[in-house]
Design a protein around this motif. Structure first.
Motif, PDB file in Angstrom:
ATOM      1  N   ILE A   7       2.848   5.018  -9.250  1.00  0.00           N
ATOM      2  CA  ILE A   7       1.953   4.100  -8.518  1.00  0.00           C
ATOM      3  C   ILE A   7       1.274   3.264  -9.594  1.00  0.00           C
ATOM      4  CG2 ILE A   7       0.009   3.886  -6.938  1.00  0.00           C
ATOM      5  CD1 ILE A   7       0.604   6.709  -5.959  1.00  0.00           C
ATOM      6  N   PRO A   8       1.599   1.977  -9.677  1.00  0.00           N
ATOM      7  CA  PRO A   8       1.116   1.188 -10.819  1.00  0.00           C
ATOM      8  C   PRO A   8      -0.366   0.870 -10.751  1.00  0.00           C
ATOM      9  CG  PRO A   8       2.351  -0.200  -9.307  1.00  0.00           C
ATOM     10  CD  PRO A   8       2.489   1.205  -8.796  1.00  0.00           C
ATOM     11  N   LYS A   9      -0.927   0.672 -11.915  1.00  0.00           N
ATOM     12  CA  LYS A   9      -2.326   0.269 -12.056  1.00  0.00           C
ATOM     13  C   LYS A   9      -2.614  -0.943 -11.176  1.00  0.00           C
ATOM     14  CE  LYS A   9      -5.467  -1.656 -15.549  1.00  0.00           C
ATOM     15  NZ  LYS A   9      -5.606  -2.031 -16.977  1.00  0.00           N
ATOM     16  N   GLY A  10      -3.746  -0.915 -10.485  1.00  0.00           N
ATOM     17  CA  GLY A  10      -4.141  -2.016  -9.608  1.00  0.00           C
ATOM     18  C   GLY A  10      -3.666  -1.866  -8.180  1.00  0.00           C
ATOM     19  N   SER A  11      -2.826  -0.861  -7.916  1.00  0.00           N
ATOM     20  CA  SER A  11      -2.280  -0.679  -6.571  1.00  0.00           C
ATOM     21  C   SER A  11      -3.290   0.005  -5.654  1.00  0.00           C
ATOM     22  CB  SER A  11      -1.006   0.166  -6.616  1.00  0.00           C
ATOM     23  OG  SER A  11      -0.015  -0.453  -7.375  1.00  0.00           O
ATOM     24  N   VAL A  12      -3.187  -0.298  -4.382  1.00  0.00           N
ATOM     25  CA  VAL A  12      -3.970   0.402  -3.366  1.00  0.00           C
ATOM     26  C   VAL A  12      -3.146   1.580  -2.879  1.00  0.00           C
ATOM     27  CG1 VAL A  12      -4.996   0.241  -1.065  1.00  0.00           C
ATOM     28  CG2 VAL A  12      -5.224  -1.661  -2.670  1.00  0.00           C
ATOM     29  N   CYS A  13      -3.793   2.739  -2.797  1.00  0.00           N
ATOM     30  CA  CYS A  13      -3.115   3.973  -2.421  1.00  0.00           C
ATOM     31  C   CYS A  13      -3.841   4.570  -1.216  1.00  0.00           C
ATOM     32  CB  CYS A  13      -3.132   4.928  -3.613  1.00  0.00           C
ATOM     33  SG  CYS A  13      -2.438   6.523  -3.258  1.00  0.00           S
ATOM     34  N   LEU A  14      -3.077   4.989  -0.246  1.00  0.00           N
ATOM     35  CA  LEU A  14      -3.653   5.514   0.988  1.00  0.00           C
ATOM     36  C   LEU A  14      -3.326   7.004   1.097  1.00  0.00           C
ATOM     37  CD1 LEU A  14      -3.497   3.665   4.378  1.00  0.00           C
ATOM     38  CD2 LEU A  14      -3.068   6.098   4.266  1.00  0.00           C
ATOM     39  N   ILE A  15      -4.353   7.845   1.082  1.00  0.00           N
ATOM     40  CA  ILE A  15      -4.175   9.279   1.316  1.00  0.00           C
ATOM     41  C   ILE A  15      -4.230   9.488   2.829  1.00  0.00           C
ATOM     42  CG2 ILE A  15      -5.111  11.581   0.926  1.00  0.00           C
ATOM     43  CD1 ILE A  15      -6.348  10.465  -1.672  1.00  0.00           C
ATOM     44  N   HIS A  16      -3.084   9.795   3.409  1.00  0.00           N
ATOM     45  CA  HIS A  16      -2.984   9.827   4.866  1.00  0.00           C
ATOM     46  C   HIS A  16      -3.279  11.227   5.374  1.00  0.00           C
ATOM     47  CE1 HIS A  16      -2.138   7.893   8.569  1.00  0.00           C
ATOM     48  NE2 HIS A  16      -1.570   6.856   7.985  1.00  0.00           N
ATOM     49  N   ILE A  17      -4.553  11.477   5.693  1.00  0.00           N
ATOM     50  CA  ILE A  17      -4.966  12.781   6.207  1.00  0.00           C
ATOM     51  C   ILE A  17      -4.273  13.062   7.538  1.00  0.00           C
ATOM     52  CG2 ILE A  17      -6.929  14.133   7.038  1.00  0.00           C
ATOM     53  CD1 ILE A  17      -8.687  12.542   5.065  1.00  0.00           C
ATOM     54  N   LYS A  46     -12.731   4.466  -4.805  1.00  0.00           N
ATOM     55  CA  LYS A  46     -12.492   3.946  -3.461  1.00  0.00           C
ATOM     56  C   LYS A  46     -12.214   2.449  -3.508  1.00  0.00           C
ATOM     57  CE  LYS A  46     -14.858   7.554  -0.933  1.00  0.00           C
ATOM     58  NZ  LYS A  46     -15.794   7.915   0.135  1.00  0.00           N
ATOM     59  N   ASP A  47     -11.394   1.999  -2.563  1.00  0.00           N
ATOM     60  CA  ASP A  47     -10.977   0.601  -2.512  1.00  0.00           C
ATOM     61  C   ASP A  47     -12.141  -0.284  -2.074  1.00  0.00           C
ATOM     62  OD1 ASP A  47      -9.248  -1.672  -2.387  1.00  0.00           O
ATOM     63  OD2 ASP A  47      -9.072  -1.362  -0.230  1.00  0.00           O
ATOM     64  N   ASP A  48     -12.438  -1.323  -2.884  1.00  0.00           N
ATOM     65  CA  ASP A  48     -13.580  -2.206  -2.603  1.00  0.00           C
ATOM     66  C   ASP A  48     -13.456  -2.898  -1.258  1.00  0.00           C
ATOM     67  OD1 ASP A  48     -14.832  -1.583  -4.950  1.00  0.00           O
ATOM     68  OD2 ASP A  48     -14.035  -3.288  -6.063  1.00  0.00           O
ATOM     69  N   LEU A  49     -12.243  -3.376  -0.925  1.00  0.00           N
ATOM     70  CA  LEU A  49     -12.065  -4.117   0.319  1.00  0.00           C
ATOM     71  C   LEU A  49     -12.384  -3.232   1.521  1.00  0.00           C
ATOM     72  CD1 LEU A  49     -11.118  -6.593   1.919  1.00  0.00           C
ATOM     73  CD2 LEU A  49      -8.778  -5.698   1.778  1.00  0.00           C
ATOM     74  N   THR A  50     -11.897  -1.994   1.487  1.00  0.00           N
ATOM     75  CA  THR A  50     -12.077  -1.101   2.629  1.00  0.00           C
ATOM     76  C   THR A  50     -13.528  -0.668   2.794  1.00  0.00           C
ATOM     77  OG1 THR A  50      -9.840  -0.282   2.249  1.00  0.00           O
ATOM     78  CG2 THR A  50     -11.251   1.035   3.678  1.00  0.00           C
ATOM     79  N   TYR A  51     -14.180  -0.317   1.685  1.00  0.00           N
ATOM     80  CA  TYR A  51     -15.526   0.255   1.765  1.00  0.00           C
ATOM     81  C   TYR A  51     -16.635  -0.776   1.523  1.00  0.00           C
ATOM     82  CZ  TYR A  51     -13.025   4.667   1.760  1.00  0.00           C
ATOM     83  OH  TYR A  51     -12.178   5.704   2.081  1.00  0.00           O
ATOM     84  N   GLY A  52     -16.239  -1.996   1.114  1.00  0.00           N
ATOM     85  CA  GLY A  52     -17.244  -3.016   0.826  1.00  0.00           C
ATOM     86  C   GLY A  52     -18.042  -3.447   2.042  1.00  0.00           C
ATOM     87  N   VAL A  71       0.861  -1.183   0.000  1.00  0.00           N
ATOM     88  CA  VAL A  71       0.000   0.000   0.000  1.00  0.00           C
ATOM     89  C   VAL A  71       0.898   1.234   0.000  1.00  0.00           C
ATOM     90  CG1 VAL A  71      -1.779   1.292   1.225  1.00  0.00           C
ATOM     91  CG2 VAL A  71      -1.815  -1.213   1.266  1.00  0.00           C
ATOM     92  N   VAL A  72       0.741   2.066  -1.008  1.00  0.00           N
ATOM     93  CA  VAL A  72       1.510   3.309  -1.083  1.00  0.00           C
ATOM     94  C   VAL A  72       0.810   4.359  -0.233  1.00  0.00           C
ATOM     95  CG1 VAL A  72       2.412   5.116  -2.587  1.00  0.00           C
ATOM     96  CG2 VAL A  72       2.331   2.749  -3.403  1.00  0.00           C
ATOM     97  N   SER A  73       1.512   4.863   0.782  1.00  0.00           N
ATOM     98  CA  SER A  73       0.947   5.872   1.684  1.00  0.00           C
ATOM     99  C   SER A  73       1.499   7.237   1.307  1.00  0.00           C
ATOM    100  CB  SER A  73       1.318   5.550   3.133  1.00  0.00           C
ATOM    101  OG  SER A  73       0.746   4.335   3.542  1.00  0.00           O
ATOM    102  N   THR A 132      -9.212   9.752   9.422  1.00  0.00           N
ATOM    103  CA  THR A 132      -7.749   9.814   9.428  1.00  0.00           C
ATOM    104  C   THR A 132      -7.123   9.390   8.102  1.00  0.00           C
ATOM    105  OG1 THR A 132      -7.644   7.578  10.376  1.00  0.00           O
ATOM    106  CG2 THR A 132      -7.619   9.443  11.911  1.00  0.00           C
ATOM    107  N   ILE A 133      -7.811   8.531   7.340  1.00  0.00           N
ATOM    108  CA  ILE A 133      -7.261   8.079   6.062  1.00  0.00           C
ATOM    109  C   ILE A 133      -8.375   7.939   5.031  1.00  0.00           C
ATOM    110  CG2 ILE A 133      -5.276   6.806   7.010  1.00  0.00           C
ATOM    111  CD1 ILE A 133      -6.912   4.227   6.639  1.00  0.00           C
ATOM    112  N   VAL A 134      -8.003   8.017   3.775  1.00  0.00           N
ATOM    113  CA  VAL A 134      -8.892   7.725   2.654  1.00  0.00           C
ATOM    114  C   VAL A 134      -8.154   6.747   1.760  1.00  0.00           C
ATOM    115  CG1 VAL A 134     -10.083   8.659   0.645  1.00  0.00           C
ATOM    116  CG2 VAL A 134     -10.024   9.973   2.762  1.00  0.00           C
ATOM    117  N   VAL A 135      -8.829   5.682   1.341  1.00  0.00           N
ATOM    118  CA  VAL A 135      -8.170   4.637   0.563  1.00  0.00           C
ATOM    119  C   VAL A 135      -8.694   4.648  -0.868  1.00  0.00           C
ATOM    120  CG1 VAL A 135      -7.562   2.179   0.466  1.00  0.00           C
ATOM    121  CG2 VAL A 135      -8.029   3.259   2.675  1.00  0.00           C
TER     122      VAL A 135
END
Length: 542
Positions: free
Chosen positions: A421-431, A127-133, A105-107, A403-406
């Motif tokens: 940041i490659p296609k398919g990667s999960v990226c974390l915007i660290h508020i 938004k990331d499916d795993l996090t918000y699913g 996960v790229v933060s 605190t974070i948005v994924v």
């Protein structure tokens, strides 16, 4: 027989079987072994490839190869937040964390590095499916969860619900709900209970306001238990627990557990309650017709969130379905109560520890409301609280409710230093990380409202402060939230002196930033008991 089959047959105890059966079993064994070896080899190669690809991103020390950084970044407790602060102080732009052995996960924790993701369209960085699913059984495809064309369409239809003309009447509701909470506080103080879990009280107050703003319904939830409110609170707790239990991430397992069944039952109650309001309002709309319905709303009745959704039509004249209205109402109910309660509660926490700022806020509100009868914040007053607004913003910098948005990148995204940041990667915007980044904010752990003085904000990057996220998927209700926070804090600081608790608060980043075991403050009434406000109906302790 296959080579080595006699030895293998002996090892497997197959000597007594016919050659054909024995050969068949051995063949299956070899096939299974080959498949397992191929999977292991593939996983090792994939891990090696991922490591090679992401080696341009620095990373903190791993807890171990299998767990990655999960032990430090998913505990959501005070030590995890301190770990993030120390990591951001070392890696001030972007760093890599591992969710297990195969999920990098790229933060991102610097405005320049966040910008390429937040400026990307909602299609490129959804938004990331795993996090918000986990929210889907409760919120469906509401704005928090939906993607692509559906998200864009609904955002356009919902935007009018947060127009200033709709928000203005809500200010009176915020005043009324705050009055009820303060009556409870005065009653408790009179009984000697001056230490209160303000987070608990404020959460009920924001839920009370939201039910009135969304449904025009007074549940009296601050005075007595409400099954609907209890279900909302229970769903938030259950989702938090599920996040922290890896085996419960699979729906097929989760809904077999006791907690999964409780989650389903709470969802059913919330959905039924929302649907009942929608059907009753649709009946009134059908009987009166849109023109008469709007005319009646203009005669002193507040246009609530359900009204706006029922009347909303896209460019083709298509309305939202009942299910879509339900999903958006439930989403607003969820997103609107906890985040606002967190912002208000942490603002009181910080002002309790900085009495000079609290005193100045009190003076500002006292001068603003001098001569006001009744003692009430009006819409035009909201822009006349510059110092209180600065205090709120600095509190939300130190203690952002979210605190974070994924995000999950559907295309390669290039960062300012040309890293990808490659296609398919999960990226974390660290508020939280960005708000505590010493490369962005000098002395980031110091509470200093003057950072948000107009002269200082002119030099500030728009992404240095993003409590409501940023980019095309920022919070649509941020004006609603800021309005409510100003009303509640202004009246609270006018009527009460807020003091620290002897025990330091331990932060806990669940769905929103809260405190372990509640956020306790000492409150002392400031006004004379004979003042009009003290004659509000006293409310017994829940």
């Amino acid at each position: 027989m296959l080579p080595g089959s006699k030895w293998l047959s002996h090892q497997l105890g197959l000597e007594g079987l016919s050659p054909a059966v024995s050969s068949g079993i051995i063949l299956c064994f070899w096939a299974l072994s080959t498949w397992i070896l191929a999977q292991v080899s593939s996983s090792v190669y994939r891990y090696y490839t991922i490591c090679q690809y992401f080696r341009c991103f620095p990373q903190p020390p791993l807890q171990n190869w299998f767990v990655g950084h999960l032990g430090m970044v998913t505990r959501h407790r005070e030590e995890s937040l301190k770990y993030i602060i120390s990591t951001v102080a070392t890696f001030r732009e972007a760093f890599l964390i591992w969710r297990g052995p195969f999920q990098p996960v790229v933060s991102l924790c610097h405005p320049d590095y966040i910008r390429p993701v937040t400026s990307a369209s909602a299609y490129v960085a959804p938004k990331d499916d795993l996090t918000y699913g986990f929210f889907k059984p409760w919120l469906g495809d509401g704005l928090l969860v939906s993607e692509g064309d559906k998200w864009s369409q609904h955002w356009c239809l919902l935007a009018p619900a947060f127009h200033f003309d709709i928000l203005k009447p809500y200010v009176k509701i915020f005043n009324q709900s705050t009055d009820i909470m303060h009556a409870k506080w005065r009653h408790l103080c009179a009984e000697g209970s001056t230490y209160l879990d303000v987070f608990d009280h404020i959460s009920l107050m924001t839920l009370d306001s939201l039910q009135k703003c969304i449904f025009s319904h007074d549940s009296n939830c601050q005075e007595k238990p409400s099954p609907y409110i209890s279900s909302i609170l229970e769903l938030s707790v259950l989702i938090t627990k599920r996040f922290n239990r890896f085996l419960q991430h699979w729906d097929s397992l989760y809904f077999l557990t006791e907690e999964g069944r409780l989650f389903s039952e709470a969802c059913r109650l919330v959905h039924d309650s929302t649907n009942n309001v929608i059907q009753a309002r649709k009946k009134v709309l059908a009987e009166q017709g849109p023109e008469a319905f709007l005319k009646n709303k203009g005669k002193g009745k507040t246009m609530d969130f359900i009204d706006v959704l029922l009347l909303a039509k896209d460019e083709n004249g298509k309305s939202l379905s009942d299910k879509e209205i339900q999903e958006e109402a439930n989403t607003f109910m969820f997103e609107g109560h906890d985040t606002t309660a967190s912002g208000i509660s942490w603002a009181l926490y910080n002002l309790a520890h900085h009495q000079e700022h609290q005193d100045r806020c009190h003076q500002e509100i006292q001068e603003l409301l001098r001569g006001h009868q009744p003692e009430e914040i009006e819409w035009d007053d909201l822009s006349q609280m510059p110092f209180l607004t600065m205090c709120i913003k600095e509190s939300m910098r130190l203690h952002p409710p979210v605190t974070i948005v994924v995000r999950k990148c559907t295309k390669d995204i290039q960062l300012p230093d040309s890293r990808i940041i490659p296609k398919g990667s999960v990226c974390l915007i660290h508020i939280f990380g960005t708000h505590h980044n010493p490369a962005v904010w000098p002395n980031p752990e110091v509470y200093d409202p003057y950072r948000f003085d107009a002269q200082n904000t002119q030099k500030m990057s728009p992404l240095a402060f993003m409590p409501f996220s940023a980019g095309p998927r920022n919070c649509i209700g941020q004006n609603f939230a800021m309005s409510e926070m100003k009303v509640v804090l202004a009246l609270t600081l006018l009527r009460f002196h807020v003091l620290p608790h002897e025990k330091p608060a331990q932060r806990k980043a669940d769905l929103i930033l809260r405190a372990e075991d509640g956020l306790w403050r000492k409150v002392e009434p400031l006004q004379d008991p004979s003042s009009p406000e003290t004659h509000l109906q006293e409310v017994p302790q829940n």
